[in-house]
Design an enzyme around this catalytic site. Structure first.
Site, short mmCIF file in Angstrom:
data_model
loop_
_atom_site.label_atom_id
_atom_site.label_comp_id
_atom_site.label_asym_id
_atom_site.label_seq_id
_atom_site.Cartn_x
_atom_site.Cartn_y
_atom_site.Cartn_z
N ALA A 198 -29.01 -17.95 -25.19
CA ALA A 198 -28.71 -19.05 -24.28
C ALA A 198 -28.59 -20.35 -25.07
O ALA A 198 -28.61 -20.33 -26.31
CB ALA A 198 -29.80 -19.17 -23.22
N ASN A 199 -28.46 -21.45 -24.39
CA ASN A 199 -28.43 -22.76 -25.06
C ASN A 199 -29.12 -23.79 -24.18
O ASN A 199 -29.57 -23.47 -23.08
CB ASN A 199 -26.98 -23.16 -25.39
CG ASN A 199 -26.14 -23.31 -24.13
OD1 ASN A 199 -26.39 -24.18 -23.31
ND2 ASN A 199 -25.14 -22.44 -23.99
N ARG A 200 -29.20 -25.01 -24.65
CA ARG A 200 -30.03 -26.03 -24.01
C ARG A 200 -29.35 -26.80 -22.89
O ARG A 200 -29.89 -27.80 -22.42
CB ARG A 200 -30.53 -27.03 -25.06
CG ARG A 200 -31.46 -26.43 -26.07
CD ARG A 200 -32.01 -27.52 -27.00
NE ARG A 200 -32.71 -26.94 -28.12
CZ ARG A 200 -33.93 -26.43 -28.06
NH1 ARG A 200 -34.60 -26.45 -26.92
NH2 ARG A 200 -34.47 -25.92 -29.15
N SER A 201 -28.18 -26.39 -22.46
CA SER A 201 -27.51 -27.13 -21.39
C SER A 201 -28.34 -27.08 -20.10
O SER A 201 -28.85 -26.04 -19.71
CB SER A 201 -26.13 -26.52 -21.13
OG SER A 201 -25.60 -27.05 -19.94
N ALA B 242 -21.61 -25.35 -20.88
CA ALA B 242 -21.85 -25.06 -22.29
C ALA B 242 -21.77 -23.54 -22.45
O ALA B 242 -22.78 -22.84 -22.39
CB ALA B 242 -23.21 -25.59 -22.72
#
Ligand code: C5P
Length: 222
Positions: free
Chosen positions: A29-32, A95
């Site tokens: 995943a990512n930090r969006s 994102a």
């Protein structure tokens, strides 16, 4: 209440991160946070657009007046956007993970047994580029985002050409800027006409101003 300059227009907005499964219990995943995309959907709906928000996993509340489609992966996000067509406006604020695991494990990968798993990656579809290059039924106005840590405008201008979209909202995500998960955003609106530097403002204000610009775009065309 208020003026509804986008009444009769349809908008698709992507928001949030995507989750790309490794196995049934793990993902990349990512930090969006989804804050900016959700705020844009809310702002377009306020101006009267019939708005479909296609969002990856996000804790943000569903904005009022918006139809929400929840997805997890980039491929699901693309499919949901395609299913939401036709649209006059597409704003890709998600994102999206650039890569997914090439071969997702059907069962949980076990630690016992010793060998470290190696994760082979494969490229995800580019939703913004796909919508921008639709041979038929392309939305009239396709807007992308560019998160850059340096040479923000220069990189965003290049991205406009690469993706084939009409506008890029370029934001500075250098760690010192506090953009990710934060409330404020400093952006530049890039189009074929050049770059406009917007002052530092909240993500809500960026959304409101962008929606206003989108409304003006359609008013100028008619
Ligand atoms: O290439 P990059 O990820 O920097 O581009 C960012 C822009 O492209 C954003 O508008 C993002 O929503 C969109 N994008 C997309 N699908 C991808 C990657 C990025 O729609 N797979």
């Amino acid at each position: 209440g208020g003026r509804k300059p986008l009444a009769g227009r349809r908008a698709i907005v992507t928001s949030g991160p995507t989750h790309e499964p490794i196995d049934p219990v793990r993902y990349i995943a990512n930090r969006s946070s989804g804050k900016q995309g959700h705020a844009i959907a809310a702002a377009l709906a306020r101006l009267g657009a019939e708005t479909i928000l296609v969002s990856g996993p996000s804790g943000e509340p569903v904005p009022s007046g918006v139809s929400m489609v929840r997805v997890e992966t980039a491929r699901e996000m693309l499919a949901a956007c395609e299913a939401a067509l036709p649209a006059d406006i597409a704003v890709c604020a998600a994102a999206v993970a650039d890569w997914r695991i090439d071969c997702e494990a059907v069962q949980k990968i076990k630690k016992e047994g010793g060998a470290l798993p190696s994760l082979a990656l494969t490229e995800n579809p580019d939703i913004l580029a796909t919508l921008s290059r639709l041979a038929s039924g392309r939305p009239s106005l396709v807007v992308g985002f560019a998160a850059e840590t340096e040479k923000v405008v220069e990189h965003a201008v290049a991205k406009l050409g690469r993706k084939g979209c009409d506008w890029i909202v370029a934001n500075d995500v250098a760690p010192a800027s506090g953009t990710f998960g934060g409330h404020d955003n400093r952006v530049h609106l890039i189009s074929a006409d050049g770059a406009e530097d917007w002052p530092k403002m909240s993500k809500q204000e960026v959304a409101g101003r962008l929606a206003g610009r989108i409304a003006r775009y359609f008013e100028d065309r008619t």
